[in-house]
Scaffold this active site. Structure first.
Site, PDB file in Angstrom:
ATOM      1  N   GLU B 195      10.702  -4.789 -13.457  1.00 48.07           N
ATOM      2  CA  GLU B 195      11.843  -3.874 -13.587  1.00 48.07           C
ATOM      3  C   GLU B 195      12.788  -3.985 -12.396  1.00 48.07           C
ATOM      4  O   GLU B 195      13.757  -3.245 -12.281  1.00 48.07           O
ATOM      5  CB  GLU B 195      11.352  -2.436 -13.722  1.00 48.07           C
ATOM      6  CG  GLU B 195      10.978  -2.066 -15.142  1.00 48.07           C
ATOM      7  CD  GLU B 195       9.803  -2.853 -15.690  1.00 48.07           C
ATOM      8  OE1 GLU B 195       8.789  -2.963 -14.977  1.00 48.07           O
ATOM      9  OE2 GLU B 195       9.895  -3.379 -16.806  1.00 48.07           O
ATOM     10  N   ASN B 279       7.710  -8.776 -19.286  1.00 49.76           N
ATOM     11  CA  ASN B 279       9.032  -8.690 -19.912  1.00 49.76           C
ATOM     12  C   ASN B 279      10.094  -9.420 -19.098  1.00 49.76           C
ATOM     13  O   ASN B 279      10.014  -9.504 -17.886  1.00 49.76           O
ATOM     14  CB  ASN B 279       9.438  -7.217 -20.078  1.00 49.76           C
ATOM     15  CG  ASN B 279       9.529  -6.490 -18.750  1.00 49.76           C
ATOM     16  OD1 ASN B 279       8.523  -6.340 -18.072  1.00 49.76           O
ATOM     17  ND2 ASN B 279      10.713  -6.067 -18.355  1.00 49.76           N
ATOM     18  N   ASP B 321      10.723  -4.104 -24.141  1.00 52.26           N
ATOM     19  CA  ASP B 321       9.802  -4.052 -22.997  1.00 52.26           C
ATOM     20  C   ASP B 321       8.344  -4.199 -23.406  1.00 52.26           C
ATOM     21  O   ASP B 321       7.485  -3.457 -22.951  1.00 52.26           O
ATOM     22  CB  ASP B 321       9.992  -2.755 -22.178  1.00 52.26           C
ATOM     23  CG  ASP B 321       9.109  -2.764 -20.923  1.00 52.26           C
ATOM     24  OD1 ASP B 321       8.961  -3.838 -20.317  1.00 52.26           O
ATOM     25  OD2 ASP B 321       8.551  -1.707 -20.571  1.00 52.26           O
TER      26      ASP B 321
END
Lengths: 153, 597
Positions: B195, B279, B321
């Site tokens: 992230e 991801n 995700d």
């Protein structure tokens, strides 16, 4: 409801206050325009009426969930390692909010990083503040995306 | 006797720690066969989380009681679990990543404690709590992978630091949460921070001195991904030149995600290490056109050189995700009427994959929660999921809220590892039963800052009032055999045993034991905090014990208050939802169970 709605924000605030949020004072715009014409100021940071918020508050919702959610939890509810912002807002004015976000804060293992370099946060401080204030005031309930958030701009 | 042998082996390893390459490998290959010990986080190199111990069985498990407990002194999420080697148990805690060696001969007395000093600025760059999935053992050393991405080798006997090496820079969002794995003379670690635009990699260090042996990135040119354009295959076909950059726009692969924070498995016969990549960085798919290879990919790499033998991308161009980092369970099993060296993987995206682990052939891909709706099925020729347009956050576009997508971003299963019992031939899988709304929007990248670009809301799957299931899975037929609903997501790793009992923990804090054949609940005990740790078992002085870490946290602990909210109820629902905090609170504790004498 028409786009040129003449319902005053104060009336909307009263309805909400009466039904669910008695005792909290909602910050509302003192302009007569609708959500599309609202502009932010530190005392009345958001517009809320009939489930509609101004674009800034909506954008604050997005920015919050992208940048702040992982620590401060869904919708400002807090988490196991960061405080519930919907409570912090009671004692945090806009100047203090800006100060903490820009400079960060450290208290033992509770660590708020500086977001001074974050271009997903810094340009939108008004918006994030507006969203959190609206959450703290109870204008935006719950953690999910309010259905009537506008898709304008 | 076996216990003594192992203890002796451990002592020898400590005494002759520098004895070299082949020794550590032979040692662990042998040690994983000893059911009295629990020598690696998932029990064995195949990640089966199965124990041959059967003293505790389906008949007597109802009599289980607490033998002893130990506080880690740390709040926040406790993932992973203890290692047991001879008379010593090694346990770990989340940040600041304390490690304890406990003396099983002396009522769990602390033999040594190691507490690293780390800059607290690493805390906010750890997505979703400051978890750690446990230490690894090898060559007389305990390997700790700290939050700040420092890998430390500790002398297993004294706790003294032997060496340490930095595997990443927290200022760029690179952190460490995964359990290392020792293979031969090397220790592998991944990297967390998907992230934050971190580019994932698996890195091997020499266990003797911490010198880097190889690093294989998830994306980049072939020299970075350690791919051979001709010999590395995807579903049997060569991947071609620079496949790790070809499906990215411009330089986006440099901040491409594909982090490697899950589990690693190893097949000593094929000499391949298996793991999944996460991801592709930003959650706004519109900002990163293309398949985004090799995020969301199952990898098979040569254990010595790191060269990729085969890859399989499960979720090309992820829009939800669905990190592909969950464990790879290696079993030799009849699939479709033919004996296979199989790899079974329960992915976040809601499909359970059975593959041939020698060549990466796709054998089975079926939903392991009927709620999964973002794709109708996986095309077995191309390997591609057939995406349902309604749930495509890319097709719906930026600033559009796509609703009712199942599973939610936390997946039908997250990192909590499943178990496989060779006795029943069944996989036991802790799952989430959660759906979401997802709204992507434009974000810009800054090193060390979140790079997310989506809002999401999570809630129970339609028609349901529960957020999790514990299921039994047939990896040949691709079918659920039985399914036990759980109020909250099951975020604890499972354990199956030769006693025909399967153990797992719940977010409310229960340790549960169920019948391996029927799923019938046989025992439960409420520990002091929610369980997101993984259940282990070991034998000491002829007695079998069950051990588990409690300590609520992780994404589950943070997000579930929202997850239980009814998204359709609007104003009236405020305050009406049940929060996990009504059931349990924070607090790290080890609980060890035994049968009465």
């Amino acid at each position: 409801m028409g786009l040129e709605s003449s319902i005053k924000h104060v009336a909307a605030a009263a309805i909400i206050g009466g039904s669910l949020f008695a005792g909290s004072s909602l910050a509302v715009s003192d302009s007569d325009g609708d959500y599309r014409e609202f502009t932010f100021n530190a005392d009345t940071p958001y517009f809320f009426q009939d489930g509609k918020v101004d674009f800034g508050t909506y954008n604050g919702f997005r920015r919050y969930h992208s940048e702040c959610h992982v620590c401060h939890g869904p919708a400002g509810l807090g988490s196991s390692y960061a405080p519930a912002l919907i409570k912090s807002m009671d004692v945090m004015d806009f100047a203090k909010f800006v100060d903490v976000v820009v400079r960060g804060k450290q208290d033992g293992t509770l660590v708020m990083p500086s977001f001074a370099d974050n271009m997903n946060v810094l340009p939108y401080l008004d918006d994030i503040y507006a969203y959190l204030k609206a959450r703290a005031d109870g204008a935006i309930p719950g953690a999910t995306r309010p259905a009537k958030f506008p898709k304008v701009k | 006797m076996r216990l003594k042998t192992t203890a002796a082996a451990a002592m020898a390893a400590i005494a002759f720690g520098s004895s070299g390459t082949a020794f550590a490998n032979a040692e662990l290959l042998k040690m994983q066969e000893n059911p009295n010990d629990w020598v690696m986080q998932n029990g064995d190199y195949a990640s089966t989380r199965y124990s041959k111990l059967n003293q505790i069985n389906a008949d007597n498990v109802k009599d289980l009681k607490v033998a002893w407990t130990f506080s880690t002194g740390v709040l926040r999420g406790h993932e992973g679990g203890p290692l047991v080697i001879g008379d010593v148990m090694y346990i770990h805690a989340p940040f600041p990543n304390t490690v304890f060696a406990l003396d099983l001969k002396n009522e769990g007395k602390i033999l040594w404690k190691y507490e690293p000093r780390q800059d607290t600025s690493v805390i906010p760059v750890m997505c979703c709590d400051t978890v750690n999935r446990g230490v690894a053992y090898g060559d007389g050393k305990i390997f700790l992978y700290q939050a700040d991405a420092t890998l430390v080798a500790l002398d297993a006997k004294s706790g003294e630091k032997v060496w340490s090496v930095s595997n990443g820079d927290p200022k760029k969002g690179e952190t460490g949460t995964s359990a290392p794995m020792v293979v031969k003379d090397k220790v592998y670690v991944g990297i967390s921070g998907g992230e934050f635009g971190v580019r994932g990699h698996l890195t091997a260090y020499n266990i003797k001195d911490g010198k880097q042996a190889w690093r294989g990135y998830s994306m980049g040119p072939d020299s970075d991904t350690l791919m051979d354009p001709q010999k590395t295959t995807h579903l049997g076909k060569p991947v071609g030149k620079d496949s790790g950059t070809a499906t990215w726009e411009g330089d986006q692969w440099k901040i491409g995600g594909g982090t490697t924070w899950g589990w690693y498995s190893y097949d000593p016969d094929l000499n391949l290490v298996y793991y999944g990549s996460g991801n592709p960085s930003t959650w706004n798919p519109v900002q990163r056109p293309g398949d985004n290879r090799w995020s969301m990919t199952i990898w098979a790499r040569d254990a010595d050189t790191g060269m990729a033998k085969w890859v399989y991308q499960m979720t090309p161009h992820d829009e939800w995700d669905y990190d592909g980092i969950n464990e790879m369970i290696l079993v030799d099993k009849e699939i479709g009427g033919k004996m296979r060296k199989a790899l079974v993987h329960f992915d976040r995206n809601g499909f359970a994959y059975t593959m041939d682990r020698e060549n990466g052939e796709l054998l089975v891909a079926e939903k392991y929660d009927p709620a999964v709706n973002w794709a109708t099925h996986v095309d077995m020729e191309t390997g591609r999921p057939q995406v349902v347009a309604k749930y495509s956050t890319h097709q719906n576009g930026e600033d559009v809220n796509s609703t009712g997508i199942c599973p939610a971003a936390l997946g039908t299963k997250d990192q909590q590892p499943a178990s496989y019992s060779p006795k029943t031939g069944v996989f036991y899988v802790p799952t989430n039963h959660v759906c979401m709304d997802y709204e992507p929007f434009q974000v810009s990248y800054t090193a060390g800052q979140p790079y997310v670009g989506a809002t999401l809301s999570m809630y129970p799957a339609p028609g349901g009032d529960h957020l999790g299931n514990f299921i039994a899975w047939d990896a040949d037929k691709g079918k659920i055999l039985w399914s036990n609903p759980e109020q909250f997501s099951v975020w604890s790793g499972a354990l199956s045993t030769a006693g025909d009992v399967v153990f797992y923990g719940t977010l409310e804090g229960y340790l549960k034991a169920v019948d391996a054949n029927t799923g019938k609940e046989l025992y439960k005990f409420k520990t002091p905090s929610g369980i997101i740790g993984n259940v282990n078992t070991y034998m000491h002085n002829g007695k079998q014990y069950i051990a588990v870490l409690s300590g609520l946290g992780g994404w589950a602990g943070i997000g579930m208050a929202a997850g239980l909210e009814d998204p359709t109820a609007g104003l009236g629902a405020v305050g009406a939802y049940a929060s996990l905090s009504e059931y349990t609170q924070l607090g790290g504790q080890l609980t060890v169970f035994e049968l009465p004498d």
